[in-house]
Design a protein around this motif. Structure first.
Motif, PDB file in Angstrom:
ATOM      1  N   PHE A  47     -32.887  -4.525  -4.353  1.00  9.89           N
ATOM      2  CA  PHE A  47     -34.077  -4.481  -4.889  1.00  9.89           C
ATOM      3  C   PHE A  47     -34.428  -5.657  -5.586  1.00  9.89           C
ATOM      4  O   PHE A  47     -33.969  -6.246  -6.104  1.00  9.89           O
ATOM      5  CB  PHE A  47     -34.099  -3.352  -5.913  1.00  9.89           C
ATOM      6  N   PRO A  74     -45.388  -7.705  -1.350  1.00  8.56           N
ATOM      7  CA  PRO A  74     -44.809  -6.570  -1.905  1.00  8.56           C
ATOM      8  C   PRO A  74     -43.305  -6.702  -2.816  1.00  8.56           C
ATOM      9  O   PRO A  74     -42.886  -6.254  -3.502  1.00  8.56           O
ATOM     10  CB  PRO A  74     -44.631  -5.357  -0.700  1.00  8.56           C
ATOM     11  N   GLY A  75     -42.508  -7.760  -1.845  1.00  9.34           N
ATOM     12  CA  GLY A  75     -41.282  -8.125  -2.535  1.00  9.34           C
ATOM     13  C   GLY A  75     -41.516  -8.896  -3.712  1.00  9.34           C
ATOM     14  O   GLY A  75     -40.740  -8.440  -4.887  1.00  9.34           O
ATOM     15  N   GLY A  77     -43.925  -8.267  -5.689  1.00  9.07           N
ATOM     16  CA  GLY A  77     -44.427  -7.126  -6.529  1.00  9.07           C
ATOM     17  C   GLY A  77     -43.151  -6.511  -7.275  1.00  9.07           C
ATOM     18  O   GLY A  77     -43.404  -6.217  -8.528  1.00  9.07           O
ATOM     19  N   ASN A  78     -42.237  -6.112  -6.267  1.00 17.15           N
ATOM     20  CA  ASN A  78     -41.213  -5.465  -6.821  1.00 17.15           C
ATOM     21  C   ASN A  78     -40.469  -6.247  -8.208  1.00 17.15           C
ATOM     22  O   ASN A  78     -39.591  -5.530  -8.806  1.00 17.15           O
ATOM     23  CB  ASN A  78     -40.167  -5.024  -5.696  1.00 17.15           C
ATOM     24  N   LEU A  80     -41.961  -8.231 -10.011  1.00 18.33           N
ATOM     25  CA  LEU A  80     -42.890  -8.962 -11.507  1.00 18.33           C
ATOM     26  C   LEU A  80     -42.223  -8.609 -12.664  1.00 18.33           C
ATOM     27  O   LEU A  80     -42.314  -9.074 -13.459  1.00 18.33           O
ATOM     28  CB  LEU A  80     -44.068  -8.202 -11.162  1.00 18.33           C
ATOM     29  N   ALA A  81     -41.994  -7.305 -12.758  1.00 22.74           N
ATOM     30  CA  ALA A  81     -41.577  -6.724 -14.424  1.00 22.74           C
ATOM     31  C   ALA A  81     -40.301  -7.430 -14.829  1.00 22.74           C
ATOM     32  O   ALA A  81     -40.619  -7.989 -16.040  1.00 22.74           O
ATOM     33  CB  ALA A  81     -40.946  -5.192 -14.119  1.00 22.74           C
ATOM     34  N   PRO A 110     -49.626  -5.713   8.730  1.00 26.20           N
ATOM     35  CA  PRO A 110     -49.470  -4.691   7.587  1.00 26.20           C
ATOM     36  C   PRO A 110     -48.968  -5.431   6.191  1.00 26.20           C
ATOM     37  O   PRO A 110     -49.264  -4.824   5.128  1.00 26.20           O
ATOM     38  CB  PRO A 110     -48.363  -3.517   8.270  1.00 26.20           C
ATOM     39  N   LEU A 111     -47.958  -6.332   6.239  1.00 25.66           N
ATOM     40  CA  LEU A 111     -47.352  -6.781   4.956  1.00 25.66           C
ATOM     41  C   LEU A 111     -48.322  -7.760   4.423  1.00 25.66           C
ATOM     42  O   LEU A 111     -47.703  -8.459   3.381  1.00 25.66           O
ATOM     43  CB  LEU A 111     -46.002  -7.311   5.404  1.00 25.66           C
ATOM     44  N   TRP A 121     -50.673 -13.731 -11.896  1.00 27.29           N
ATOM     45  CA  TRP A 121     -50.085 -12.906 -13.152  1.00 27.29           C
ATOM     46  C   TRP A 121     -48.939 -13.607 -13.776  1.00 27.29           C
ATOM     47  O   TRP A 121     -48.689 -13.420 -15.059  1.00 27.29           O
ATOM     48  CB  TRP A 121     -49.636 -11.696 -12.360  1.00 27.29           C
TER      49      TRP A 121
ATOM     50  N   GLY B  77     -47.171  -3.352 -12.173  1.00 24.04           N
ATOM     51  CA  GLY B  77     -46.338  -4.060 -10.956  1.00 24.04           C
ATOM     52  C   GLY B  77     -45.204  -3.503 -10.421  1.00 24.04           C
ATOM     53  O   GLY B  77     -45.125  -3.433  -9.128  1.00 24.04           O
ATOM     54  N   ASN B  78     -44.624  -2.539 -11.117  1.00 31.04           N
ATOM     55  CA  ASN B  78     -43.487  -1.853 -10.484  1.00 31.04           C
ATOM     56  C   ASN B  78     -44.022  -0.736  -9.399  1.00 31.04           C
ATOM     57  O   ASN B  78     -43.228  -0.231  -8.434  1.00 31.04           O
ATOM     58  CB  ASN B  78     -42.784  -1.064 -11.457  1.00 31.04           C
ATOM     59  N   LEU B  80     -46.782  -1.528  -7.686  1.00 32.16           N
ATOM     60  CA  LEU B  80     -47.531  -2.307  -6.366  1.00 32.16           C
ATOM     61  C   LEU B  80     -47.190  -2.209  -5.051  1.00 32.16           C
ATOM     62  O   LEU B  80     -47.779  -1.769  -4.154  1.00 32.16           O
ATOM     63  CB  LEU B  80     -47.607  -3.857  -6.837  1.00 32.16           C
ATOM     64  N   ALA B  81     -45.501  -1.990  -4.813  1.00 35.93           N
ATOM     65  CA  ALA B  81     -45.358  -2.246  -3.311  1.00 35.93           C
ATOM     66  C   ALA B  81     -45.773  -0.816  -2.518  1.00 35.93           C
ATOM     67  O   ALA B  81     -46.391  -0.452  -1.543  1.00 35.93           O
ATOM     68  CB  ALA B  81     -43.898  -2.138  -3.508  1.00 35.93           C
ATOM     69  N   HIS B  84     -49.507  -0.720  -2.173  1.00 34.82           N
ATOM     70  CA  HIS B  84     -49.637  -1.470  -0.963  1.00 34.82           C
ATOM     71  C   HIS B  84     -49.542  -0.528   0.396  1.00 34.82           C
ATOM     72  O   HIS B  84     -50.601  -0.505   1.208  1.00 34.82           O
ATOM     73  CB  HIS B  84     -48.815  -2.724  -0.682  1.00 34.82           C
ATOM     74  N   GLY B 383     -47.452   0.246   5.330  1.00 34.24           N
ATOM     75  CA  GLY B 383     -47.499  -0.967   4.809  1.00 34.24           C
ATOM     76  C   GLY B 383     -46.281  -2.028   5.031  1.00 34.24           C
ATOM     77  O   GLY B 383     -46.583  -3.147   4.617  1.00 34.24           O
ATOM     78  N   GLY B 384     -45.297  -1.527   5.464  1.00 39.90           N
ATOM     79  CA  GLY B 384     -44.075  -2.129   5.509  1.00 39.90           C
ATOM     80  C   GLY B 384     -43.284  -2.374   4.351  1.00 39.90           C
ATOM     81  O   GLY B 384     -42.090  -3.088   4.490  1.00 39.90           O
ATOM     82  N   ALA B 385     -43.709  -1.976   3.186  1.00 40.84           N
ATOM     83  CA  ALA B 385     -43.076  -2.316   1.993  1.00 40.84           C
ATOM     84  C   ALA B 385     -42.078  -1.238   1.885  1.00 40.84           C
ATOM     85  O   ALA B 385     -42.312   0.063   1.630  1.00 40.84           O
ATOM     86  CB  ALA B 385     -44.183  -2.209   0.764  1.00 40.84           C
ATOM     87  N   ILE B 386     -40.704  -1.363   2.011  1.00 40.54           N
ATOM     88  CA  ILE B 386     -39.717  -0.351   2.097  1.00 40.54           C
ATOM     89  C   ILE B 386     -39.421   0.176   0.794  1.00 40.54           C
ATOM     90  O   ILE B 386     -39.800  -0.334  -0.392  1.00 40.54           O
ATOM     91  CB  ILE B 386     -38.383  -0.906   2.725  1.00 40.54           C
TER      92      ILE B 386
END
Lengths: 517, 517
Positions: A47, A74-75, A77-78, A80-81, A110-111, A121, B77-78, B80-81, B84, B383-386
């Motif tokens: 993750f 999205p990656g 995004g995951n 960011l925290a 899509p991505l 941010w 942020g957590n 977001l994916a 998306h 959206g492809g964000a797993i």
């Protein structure tokens, strides 16, 4: 040489030796290029928040950046925290964010997303590589930017075709901006404040929380009668026997106000003027007493510890620091309690440990219990985004493979980035995790009272309760390949902690510590 | 009435009945207010990505928004994916993001960040409430904005003092923007294309993937000889016996190009002209054949299914749709394989199921295996964000408590948001999760080849391997209170799947399905 190869080669040449990676298709050429640059260690994370938190922990201990490898918006995004926490820690990090090929972006696949919003941010340094021949120079610039004092997040966005395209060129390291010294006028002015005879407090942060800064602060306090505190959440603080014990400013505003009560001058060094972590109805945000004057000795990007040393030379030339004696709690017995689990850790903390502290309410008594333990570093939750502990422990253990890493972890926080345990197992890291399992977001139960929320009924409490079903961290850890045990008494915790520290590789102890309140 | 109370009261009045919540201190007044508005169901999540994914799943099945409750910038942020993915699904969602008190923001407290950057990334609707008296109107506007056709992400930022301040006023529902009809000229032009005698393909998406749209598409295809496809990743597609089986356009560009080979006209309805999911060296991004003309019947915000029905009335007035017969695979035997696990699901899929499909490579054969199963909905990774499957299953189960939810989940994807299992247990949801456990990011092994990456060596492979240690999903699930079993043969999978579906509450099956390639 393609863009990806020039990137990794340049990173290595610039001293970046580890990449915490959670790649996707757009990063496959980066992944493939790892085999052509064996000096770069790729560490898989399940993750992105584990990858970014690990880079934070690595930077705090190694004092230099690791890279992350993240998959498009999205990656990132995951991740960011934990980058937020790293930003607050001034930890240098180089993110490599793969993106669609330059010509593909227009199709809104899509991505596709607006990656620039996310890097904005982070409030750090960002660049998008436009051509394989530029990637090396961009990478060197990113490493330098990350290390600009005091340290920050640098993000390089790497389109897939720039990664796979030929024509990559490596680039020599670029010197980062070094910390600048504090001028003598400021040093003198601060010395004058300390000699004013009025009540003074000294608040230190950043690199002043390491040995040299702590010694200077202790000498100043001893010679002038000033109270000395560290910031509430230091990125890295050195502690233990032989070092001065400088108290942390309290998390609770009430506590911090008590610590600063009566102070007329507040000197800050490598920290900001203290503010309440959250706002509460009817309470001011600023923690310095009304009418107290705030004086800045050094900003975080300056040579904070050196400036403190210069002040000490003026006001405490003949004064030695007061150092903490080697004193440990006795090993306690009986069912686990908010006090006795801390005593177990204080009694058994190994030499030269790195303690990653995300204990939240369960750790209120921890600083006292470990003050006289052997010298150790503590890494704290600088940005307040929970889920930092387990990933930061990964990065710390990779930065210092010879040191034991002790991750003291609240149950609720643990669940945000729990898959860090798998990376600990994969890399066989010497991390001992103690989960303080009270089946609740205990801090929120407390905060629900403190904010004066009315209607504190069963439906509210339902959202703050981690029970029904209780989390079984033994099974969760074993499911990710980390040996784990359950402790319900102080004796069990002591026995299991001793074993976990002694045996190589990761371990987890699920400690049934009841809530503080 | 404080701001928080007016917010929840207004949300309920506007039809928002569920809030997927991961709160912090700044949201405590919202949490407390839940006891004053019992019509709002608060569902706890242990991670924000679970809350946002659950809201996506809820919206896809309920056809209306749920709320989320998120903690400042890092909490958003957590989340977001999965937002998306929800954005790509056009799922209506109302995020409530707590923020520091208005007067506290200036102090740059540890959790302070630029929330607007993150809401900007979502490309939806955003408002920041400035006063308790405005919160009700802001909430009603948010619900309307979320439901503007075809649906989007609405985010209301709620400062803590606006939440706790008195003077809240509720607001009546505001009608959202409804889908507009497709004009008759466009319908006629599309009919002319279909009658041209040249090779035509029809690509449908959005609400056209429900029964009425599928029937119209099938009639058109049957009468005119056009090939009909749905978009590759529909937000919700109805399938099974009694409905036309409209093939999905392939994920792999090679596959999609094969499906569209020879087509001179591509009619899109509720979808975009198809593009490759990723770019690959030397391959074009657009999937329509060179020289093919793309015709837009209806955009996603229009009445897509109705427009298809009008076209069908013109070109297929006397033609019935071709519907799928009720045919199930025989129950297979022997060690699990990429084919036989699909046959088990096809043979045993319960009536009226909701299938949440995040199978990635393991599910290549799934559409064929379940085509003749009883009628069901499939929700896909838009959206492809797993990390979408487990949370979406939570939301779907809460939206349709009487329907069985089957989450078919790749191992790597499962680990992103694994704590959704705990929410499934807490809420006792009828979700059966089958993890396709091949100990690898199998899709990336495939993509590493497909992008033509050189240097496919052991260090690259190390990052795509989920083994050493293998993930034990039985223990992980049990650790979160979800009963779980391990299946290594088709017989075991069948027996365990039958049991899981029959017994109320969540279950997980860790299925040892080897990689496809």
């Amino acid at each position: 040489m393609n863009g990806a190869q020039s990137l990794i080669r340049t990173l290595v040449d610039c001293g970046v030796e580890v990449c915490f990676a959670n790649p996707g298709t757009s990063e496959m050429h980066f992944v493939a290029a790892l085999d052509s640059v064996p000096e770069m260690r790729g560490v898989p994370a399940l993750f992105e928040g584990v990858a970014t938190g690990a880079a934070d922990g690595y930077a705090r201990i190694a004092g230099k950046p690791a890279a992350t490898l993240l998959h498009l918006g999205p990656g990132l995004g995951n991740g960011l925290a934990n980058l937020h926490n790293a930003r607050r820690a001034a930890a240098p990090i180089v993110n490599v964010v793969g993106d669609h090929a330059t010509y593909h972006a227009q199709y809104d696949a899509p991505l596709e997303s607006d990656i620039d919003s996310l890097t904005g941010w982070l409030d750090g340094w960002t660049r998008r590589s436009g051509h394989p021949k530029d990637v090396g120079a961009d990478a060197a610039a990113a490493v330098a930017a990350a290390q600009d004092a005091p340290g920050r997040i640098a993000t390089l966005v790497l389109p897939a075709d720039v990664s796979w395209g030929e024509g990559g060129e490596t680039c020599a390291p670029i010197p980062p901006r070094v910390p600048h010294a504090v001028d003598s006028t400021t040093v003198q002015a601060i010395a004058d404040v300390l000699r004013s005879g009025e009540p003074v407090a000294l608040l230190i942060g950043g690199d002043a929380c390491r040995a040299a800064g702590l010694r200077a602060a202790s000498r100043i306090a001893e010679a002038t009668g000033a109270k000395a505190f560290t910031e509430t959440f230091p990125a890295r603080i050195e502690r233990g026997a032989g070092l001065p014990h400088v108290e942390r400013l309290g998390y609770l505003a009430e506590q911090a106000r008590y610590q600063l009560d009566g102070v007329r001058h507040l000197i800050v060094a490598g920290a900001k003027a203290p503010v309440s972590f959250f706002a509460y109805p009817g309470m001011p945000s600023e923690l310095a007493p009304d009418g107290a004057q705030v004086h800045m000795l050094a900003a975080p990007g300056q040579h904070v510890a050196a400036a403190l040393g210069e002040v000490a030379a003026l006001v405490a030339a003949d004064t030695e620091p007061v150092v903490q004696q080697a004193v440990r709690p006795d090993l306690p017995s009986g069912p686990l309690s908010p006090q006795n689990w801390v005593d177990v850790i204080g009694a058994l903390l190994p030499e030269d440990a790195i303690v990653v502290d995300e204990t939240n309410t369960s750790g209120v008594l921890l600083p006292a219990g470990t003050a006289g333990a052997p010298r150790h570093d503590v890494l704290t939750l600088t940005g307040g985004a929970i889920g930092f502990g387990m990933p930061v422990a990964v990065g710390a253990a990779i930065a210092a493979p010879q040191r034991p890493v002790i991750n003291l972890e609240a149950d609720g926080s643990a669940m945000y980035t729990i898959s860090a345990l798998w990376t600990q197992a994969r890399e066989n890291l010497d991390v001992t995790t103690v989960v303080l399992n009270n089946n609740a977001y205990a801090i929120l139960r407390m905060e629900l009272q403190r904010v004066g929320a009315s209607g504190d009924g069963p439906r509210a409490k339902n959202l703050l309760d981690l029970g029904r079903p209780d989390l079984d961290f033994v099974k969760i850890a074993e499911g990710m390949g980390v040996p784990a045990t359950r402790a319900t008494t102080a004796e069990e915790l002591a026995q299991q902690f001793r074993h976990a520290v002694a045996e190589p590789g990761p371990h987890l102890i699920d400690a049934a510590v009841p809530p503080l309140v």
